[in-house]
Motif scaffolding. Structure first.
Motif: not given
Length: 192
Positions: A171-184
């Motif tokens: 829900r924040t403005s963090l880039p999806k790429e960073k979210l995908k790195q966290m998920a990985e």
């Protein structure tokens, strides 16, 4: 003789769910609901009793839809890792025409500490998510993808905790790429 309903209950419930999901319970007024749902206030009360009952039904609908989309999405995948990637990506990418994040998490944050019914529904949804994750981890452990150093339920609880954080962070403005790195990283931490 009473008037017949001039709306489809599931359609207006879907609209209410998305509005509550986007704005939360307290920010959503009865006027917001009737306008967004396209029904009269009397019809809302006749069909859903009150705002709180409507919210609980919206939570139930969200939970059912989320579980169905996850189960249908992972049904034909070949590996447990792919199943986890699908779940994380579903959270990150969201659904078309739907608010970001998770209505269950939003509800827990906003209301669970003071509304026992919201707390119960949130906890039940979280337990269901952990059950699904436990099944996936067990699958991954049995085919050698994931570590057996910990019980499947323990690893599922850890993954669920990561997913909860992700559901808030999207829900924040963090880039999806960073979210995908966290998920990985969350997935890599349970691999052999």
């Amino acid at each position: 003789m009473g008037r017949s309903k001039e709306f489809e209950e599931n359609e207006v419930l879907e609209k209410a769910m998305k509005l509550f999901w986007e704005q939360g319970y307290e920010k959503t007024s009865m006027n917001d609901l009737t306008e967004h749902m396209g029904i009269h206030r009397r019809s809302l009360y006749d069909t859903f009793v009150d705002k709180h009952t409507l919210y609980l039904k919206a939570m139930d609908r969200f939970g059912e839809q989320f579980v169905c989309s996850i189960i249908n999405g992972i049904r034909h995948l070949q590996t447990a890792r792919e199943a986890l990637q699908f779940i994380f990506n579903s959270i990150i990418e969201g659904e078309p025409d739907a608010p970001s994040g998770c209505m269950m998490v939003n509800s827990a944050i906003e209301l669970a500490n003071r509304d026992p019914e919201i707390d119960a529904r949130s906890r039940a949804a979280f337990e269901r998510a952990e059950d699904i994750l436990t099944d996936i981890v067990t699958w991954g452990q049995s085919n050698g993808e994931f570590t057996t150093r910990y019980e499947a339920r323990e690893l599922a609880e850890q993954l669920h905790n990561a997913l909860l954080g992700l559901r808030v962070t999207v829900r924040t403005s963090l880039p999806k790429e960073k979210l995908k790195q966290m998920a990985e990283m969350s997935i890599r931490m349970i691999e052999k």
